[in-house]
Design a protein around this motif. Structure first.
Motif, PDB file in Angstrom:
ATOM      1  N   LEU A  62       0.836  -1.206   0.000  1.00 50.99           N
ATOM      2  CA  LEU A  62       0.000   0.000   0.000  1.00 50.99           C
ATOM      3  C   LEU A  62       0.869   1.253   0.000  1.00 50.99           C
ATOM      4  CD1 LEU A  62      -2.811  -0.970   2.545  1.00 50.99           C
ATOM      5  CD2 LEU A  62      -3.031  -0.746   0.071  1.00 50.99           C
ATOM      6  N   LEU A  63       1.923   1.258   0.803  1.00 52.41           N
ATOM      7  CA  LEU A  63       2.797   2.429   0.900  1.00 52.41           C
ATOM      8  C   LEU A  63       3.432   2.754  -0.448  1.00 52.41           C
ATOM      9  CD1 LEU A  63       4.216   4.516   2.754  1.00 52.41           C
ATOM     10  CD2 LEU A  63       6.030   2.813   3.080  1.00 52.41           C
ATOM     11  N   ILE A  64       3.850   1.733  -1.173  1.00 59.32           N
ATOM     12  CA  ILE A  64       4.560   1.951  -2.437  1.00 59.32           C
ATOM     13  C   ILE A  64       3.598   2.139  -3.606  1.00 59.32           C
ATOM     14  CG2 ILE A  64       6.112   0.835  -4.096  1.00 59.32           C
ATOM     15  CD1 ILE A  64       7.518  -0.486  -1.743  1.00 59.32           C
ATOM     16  N   ALA A  65       2.457   1.456  -3.580  1.00 64.78           N
ATOM     17  CA  ALA A  65       1.578   1.433  -4.758  1.00 64.78           C
ATOM     18  C   ALA A  65       0.532   2.543  -4.776  1.00 64.78           C
ATOM     19  CB  ALA A  65       0.883   0.079  -4.850  1.00 64.78           C
ATOM     20  N   LEU A  66       0.141   3.107  -3.629  1.00 67.23           N
ATOM     21  CA  LEU A  66      -0.907   4.137  -3.636  1.00 67.23           C
ATOM     22  C   LEU A  66      -0.515   5.378  -4.440  1.00 67.23           C
ATOM     23  CD1 LEU A  66      -2.441   3.949  -0.037  1.00 67.23           C
ATOM     24  CD2 LEU A  66      -3.546   3.393  -2.218  1.00 67.23           C
ATOM     25  N   PRO A  67       0.741   5.869  -4.348  1.00 65.15           N
ATOM     26  CA  PRO A  67       1.104   6.979  -5.245  1.00 65.15           C
ATOM     27  C   PRO A  67       0.966   6.598  -6.712  1.00 65.15           C
ATOM     28  CG  PRO A  67       2.698   6.795  -3.460  1.00 65.15           C
ATOM     29  CD  PRO A  67       1.814   5.581  -3.373  1.00 65.15           C
ATOM     30  N   GLY A  68       1.300   5.348  -7.055  1.00 65.28           N
ATOM     31  CA  GLY A  68       1.123   4.894  -8.428  1.00 65.28           C
ATOM     32  C   GLY A  68      -0.335   4.860  -8.837  1.00 65.28           C
ATOM     33  N   ALA A  69      -1.216   4.488  -7.906  1.00 65.65           N
ATOM     34  CA  ALA A  69      -2.647   4.483  -8.193  1.00 65.65           C
ATOM     35  C   ALA A  69      -3.128   5.892  -8.534  1.00 65.65           C
ATOM     36  CB  ALA A  69      -3.423   3.928  -6.997  1.00 65.65           C
ATOM     37  N   TYR A  70      -2.624   6.889  -7.804  1.00 62.65           N
ATOM     38  CA  TYR A  70      -2.998   8.274  -8.072  1.00 62.65           C
ATOM     39  C   TYR A  70      -2.493   8.718  -9.447  1.00 62.65           C
ATOM     40  CZ  TYR A  70      -3.211  13.357  -7.747  1.00 62.65           C
ATOM     41  OH  TYR A  70      -3.469  14.675  -8.000  1.00 62.65           O
ATOM     42  N   VAL A  71      -1.256   8.350  -9.774  1.00 61.95           N
ATOM     43  CA  VAL A  71      -0.673   8.749 -11.061  1.00 61.95           C
ATOM     44  C   VAL A  71      -1.483   8.179 -12.216  1.00 61.95           C
ATOM     45  CG1 VAL A  71       1.325   8.392 -12.573  1.00 61.95           C
ATOM     46  CG2 VAL A  71       1.661   9.130 -10.205  1.00 61.95           C
ATOM     47  N   PHE A  72      -1.836   6.897 -12.145  1.00 62.79           N
ATOM     48  CA  PHE A  72      -2.592   6.285 -13.231  1.00 62.79           C
ATOM     49  C   PHE A  72      -4.035   6.797 -13.277  1.00 62.79           C
ATOM     50  CE2 PHE A  72       0.877   3.249 -13.145  1.00 62.79           C
ATOM     51  CZ  PHE A  72       1.039   2.949 -14.485  1.00 62.79           C
ATOM     52  N   ALA A  73      -4.560   7.257 -12.147  1.00 62.70           N
ATOM     53  CA  ALA A  73      -5.938   7.735 -12.102  1.00 62.70           C
ATOM     54  C   ALA A  73      -6.072   9.167 -12.585  1.00 62.70           C
ATOM     55  CB  ALA A  73      -6.479   7.623 -10.679  1.00 62.70           C
ATOM     56  N   ARG A  74      -5.133  10.032 -12.219  1.00 61.87           N
ATOM     57  CA  ARG A  74      -5.293  11.471 -12.447  1.00 61.87           C
ATOM     58  C   ARG A  74      -4.408  12.050 -13.536  1.00 61.87           C
ATOM     59  NH1 ARG A  74     -10.178  12.032 -10.590  1.00 61.87           N
ATOM     60  NH2 ARG A  74     -10.414  12.374  -8.344  1.00 61.87           N
ATOM     61  N   PHE A  75      -3.338  11.353 -13.932  1.00 62.00           N
ATOM     62  CA  PHE A  75      -2.420  11.923 -14.911  1.00 62.00           C
ATOM     63  C   PHE A  75      -2.623  11.283 -16.281  1.00 62.00           C
ATOM     64  CE2 PHE A  75       0.990  12.924 -11.471  1.00 62.00           C
ATOM     65  CZ  PHE A  75       0.160  13.903 -10.963  1.00 62.00           C
ATOM     66  N   ASP A  76      -2.430  12.099 -17.308  1.00 59.55           N
ATOM     67  CA  ASP A  76      -2.452  11.613 -18.684  1.00 59.55           C
ATOM     68  C   ASP A  76      -1.080  11.896 -19.279  1.00 59.55           C
ATOM     69  OD1 ASP A  76      -3.284  10.590 -21.082  1.00 59.55           O
ATOM     70  OD2 ASP A  76      -4.190  12.465 -21.761  1.00 59.55           O
ATOM     71  N   ARG A 132      -0.883   3.659 -21.454  1.00 57.25           N
ATOM     72  CA  ARG A 132      -1.536   2.367 -21.663  1.00 57.25           C
ATOM     73  C   ARG A 132      -0.513   1.229 -21.614  1.00 57.25           C
ATOM     74  NH1 ARG A 132      -6.581   1.571 -23.828  1.00 57.25           N
ATOM     75  NH2 ARG A 132      -7.069  -0.543 -24.525  1.00 57.25           N
ATOM     76  N   LEU A 133       0.633   1.444 -22.264  1.00 59.90           N
ATOM     77  CA  LEU A 133       1.685   0.425 -22.243  1.00 59.90           C
ATOM     78  C   LEU A 133       2.232   0.242 -20.828  1.00 59.90           C
ATOM     79  CD1 LEU A 133       3.656  -1.487 -23.663  1.00 59.90           C
ATOM     80  CD2 LEU A 133       5.131   0.491 -24.114  1.00 59.90           C
ATOM     81  N   LEU A 134       2.417   1.359 -20.121  1.00 59.77           N
ATOM     82  CA  LEU A 134       2.957   1.269 -18.764  1.00 59.77           C
ATOM     83  C   LEU A 134       1.982   0.545 -17.839  1.00 59.77           C
ATOM     84  CD1 LEU A 134       5.411   2.142 -17.091  1.00 59.77           C
ATOM     85  CD2 LEU A 134       4.136   4.180 -16.421  1.00 59.77           C
ATOM     86  N   ARG A 135       0.688   0.754 -18.037  1.00 62.42           N
ATOM     87  CA  ARG A 135      -0.283   0.042 -17.210  1.00 62.42           C
ATOM     88  C   ARG A 135      -0.206  -1.459 -17.455  1.00 62.42           C
ATOM     89  NH1 ARG A 135      -6.794   0.851 -16.364  1.00 62.42           N
ATOM     90  NH2 ARG A 135      -7.042  -0.663 -18.030  1.00 62.42           N
ATOM     91  N   VAL A 188      -7.628   0.468  -6.548  1.00 58.34           N
ATOM     92  CA  VAL A 188      -7.776   1.828  -6.011  1.00 58.34           C
ATOM     93  C   VAL A 188      -7.757   2.853  -7.138  1.00 58.34           C
ATOM     94  CG1 VAL A 188      -6.820   3.536  -4.428  1.00 58.34           C
ATOM     95  CG2 VAL A 188      -6.708   1.109  -3.850  1.00 58.34           C
ATOM     96  N   GLY A 189      -6.816   2.691  -8.071  1.00 64.64           N
ATOM     97  CA  GLY A 189      -6.723   3.649  -9.169  1.00 64.64           C
ATOM     98  C   GLY A 189      -7.954   3.641 -10.051  1.00 64.64           C
ATOM     99  N   ALA A 207     -13.745   7.917 -16.338  1.00 66.26           N
ATOM    100  CA  ALA A 207     -12.360   8.049 -15.883  1.00 66.26           C
ATOM    101  C   ALA A 207     -11.529   8.878 -16.860  1.00 66.26           C
ATOM    102  CB  ALA A 207     -11.736   6.668 -15.694  1.00 66.26           C
ATOM    103  N   SER A 208     -11.830   8.798 -18.147  1.00 65.46           N
ATOM    104  CA  SER A 208     -11.032   9.528 -19.139  1.00 65.46           C
ATOM    105  C   SER A 208     -11.177  11.040 -18.993  1.00 65.46           C
ATOM    106  CB  SER A 208     -11.418   9.098 -20.556  1.00 65.46           C
ATOM    107  OG  SER A 208     -12.789   9.387 -20.804  1.00 65.46           O
TER     108      SER A 208
END
Length: 553
Positions: free
Chosen positions: A68-82, A87-90, A149-150, A267-268
């Motif tokens: 959770l500590l490491i992945a939650l920032p990643g969830a935010y990045v994939f949710a809010r950033f374009d 798509r490839l990184l996901r 989460v994302g 989400a888009s």
């Protein structure tokens, strides 16, 4: 109608799940036809067993918190950033989740073990270390948090948080009072899934834990395969089963809360390009975490597969085609395990699609929601059936595999020498992924379309073929891909039932890692790399056809 659709999945689970597990537990706890419940006290009084229980819970909790500590920032990045390549990184982030646990263990063995970067640069070896186990669990479960989460975070309307800030709340206060409560059920669901996967961890701990560290699943395997101590294995199986039931009940509760969360948007429409130094730093930090934690172990695994005794080359790969160069425990060339795995996985996928498709259709049928006795019973039936479908993800696969050997040994179910025994065991693990992938899409189909087709005289089969199938075709392909990937990497049950002349890739890798010698180690790295490429290729293909509604995974 609902009971008719449930008939095949219920028969499948009763015969291939409940019957073997009950039989193996009964053999361990019965003597002379009587239950020996005193064995619980005897087993639980053993200090070694208590140490295993403590380590199982501790490492699962630590792995969950670290993930959770490491992945939650990643969830935010994939949710809010374009950003380009998102798509490839996901897809890259999701690759570790579908990799066989044996491959994950091999990747971290190559990273932190003998000759790995840590050993070569600093003389530090972390194999057979609890840190290696925790790192491997974060690697494996990072995608669970990012997707669970994302996925919800990207559908939360950001204007609600902006309204709180307009009313005077600071950035952190607005997030804590508006966004965090809405994300709570998704975070809890992700945490419970990560805890479940790490609580029942087998392949990773088997490879990286050595004789020092053991989870319940590993100890069940040792007590069954090494010591033939069925009473101890039966007690540990029941303890794990009870823990899994509690976890699944909590997960079902959090999912229901998540479904009743805030009003969701597309989400888009919520993803924006990063702006400001803080957002760019978060994006680049997430990319660095993905590169170091997720990509580096896979690259090191591939590098070790080419690092021969005389320099880099394809020695380990070419030697896979010869049985003479393999370990004496192999009756065939190790490369033949690739064809075995592909054929087994294809058959298991077909079985999982039929069973899981019928189960998802049964769960999709509507029932009256007013509080009558009939509707309440129907609701409990659906929830109970849904929980049953998830049990194979948490119940000891080792117990299921050994149960196959002692129950499916008499006509008309004498399958011990049958080719179909392995695909049947693998399909048990694939069915939950099929259900969870297809269920959201089936529930999104407008029921009025089915009713209109039925009014016009279409049979139930034609309604499904003309209305449902065109809408769920993509989800069906994605479900097939996930079922194929998880079947390809199933290890816990297959290690018991795969015949010596028809080993699967994970079984072959485990056997090679269990033998001394540089050739065996190199062949294990090469076979793990092949398995990694096959699974990654399947997942990258799935990402091209994925839709936003294509399931929880």
């Amino acid at each position: 109608m609902r009971l008719g659709l449930m008939a095949v999945p219920l028969a499948f689970f009763a015969l291939l799940f409940a019957y073997p597990v009950t039989a193996i537990v009964g053999r361990g706890l019965k003597e002379g036809g009587h239950w020996q419940l005193g064995r619980f006290t005897a087993v639980l009084a053993d200090p070694d067993v208590l140490h295993v229980l403590w380590f199982t819970v501790w490492q699962a909790a630590a792995s969950t918190a670290l993930t959770l500590l490491i992945a939650l920032p990643g969830a935010y990045v994939f949710a809010r950033f374009d950003f380009p390549g998102k798509r490839l990184l996901r897809a890259v982030v999701t690759v570790p989740f579908v990799l066989p646990t044996v491959v994950v263990g091999s990747a971290f063995l190559a990273l932190v073990g003998r000759g790995g970067p840590l050993d070569a640069l600093w003389g530090v070896r972390l194999d057979t270390s609890v840190w290696a186990i925790l790192m491997a669990h974060v690697f494996f479960n990072y995608a669970v948090v990012v997707r669970t989460v994302g996925g919800l975070w990207g559908q939360l309307d950001p204007r609600q948080e902006e309204a709180a800030r307009v009313l005077g709340a600071g950035r952190f206060a607005a997030w804590r009072k508006v966004t965090l409560p809405a994300l709570g059920p998704a975070v809890a669901a992700a945490a419970l899934m990560v805890f479940l996967f790490t609580f029942t961890s087998f392949g990773i701990v088997q490879i990286l834990g050595g004789p020092t560290f053991s989870t319940l699943e590993v100890e069940i395997y040792r007590q069954t395969a090494d010591y033939l101590d069925l009473p101890t294995a039966a007690v540990l199986t029941l303890l794990q089963f009870l823990a899994v039931l509690v976890l699944l009940a909590l997960h079902a509760w959090t999912v229901r809360r998540r479904e009743a969360a805030l009003r969701l948007v597309d989400a888009s429409s919520t993803a924006r390009r990063p702006c400001g130094p803080g957002q760019w730093a978060l994006l680049w930090g997430t990319l660095a975490v993905i590169a170091v934690l997720l990509v580096a172990p896979l690259l090191v695994l591939a590098e070790r597969s080419f690092a021969g005794p005389d320099g880099y080359g394809a020695l380990f790969y070419t030697s896979l085609s010869s049985a003479a160069s393999a370990d004496s425990t192999f009756a065939v060339a190790p490369l033949d395990a690739l064809w075995n795995s592909l054929s087994y996985a294809a058959a298991a996928t077909a079985i999982a699609l039929v069973v899981g498709g019928l189960a998802a259709a049964a769960l999709t049928l509507p029932y009256s929601r007013h509080r009558s006795g009939e509707s309440l019973r129907a609701g409990r039936l659906v929830r109970g059936f849904d929980a049953l479908l998830m049990l194979p993800l948490g119940v000891s696969a080792v117990t299921v595999g050994f149960g196959f050997l002692i129950t499916l040994d008499k006509p008309p179910l004498d399958l011990r020498s049958s080719w179909w025994l392995v695909p049947l065991a693998q399909a048990l693990v694939g069915v939950p992924f099929v259900v969870r992938t297809m269920l959201p899409v089936l529930r999104a189909v407008d029921g009025r379309l089915r009713e209109a087709a039925a009014v016009l005289g279409a049979s139930p089969w034609r309604v499904w073929r003309e209305v449902d199938l065109p809408m769920v075709r993509r989800a069906l392909l994605i479900a097939a891909g996930f079922a194929f990937a998880v079947s390809l990497g199933e290890f816990g049950a297959t290690v018991f039932i795969a015949r010596p002349d028809r080993p699967t890739l994970p079984v072959a890798v485990a056997r090679l890692l269990g033998r001394a010698g540089e050739l065996n180690y190199g062949q294990a790295m090469a076979m793990s790399t092949i398995l990694m490429v096959v699974c990654a290729g399947a997942l990258l293909a799935l990402e091209r056809i994925r839709t936003d509604q294509s399931g929880e995974f």
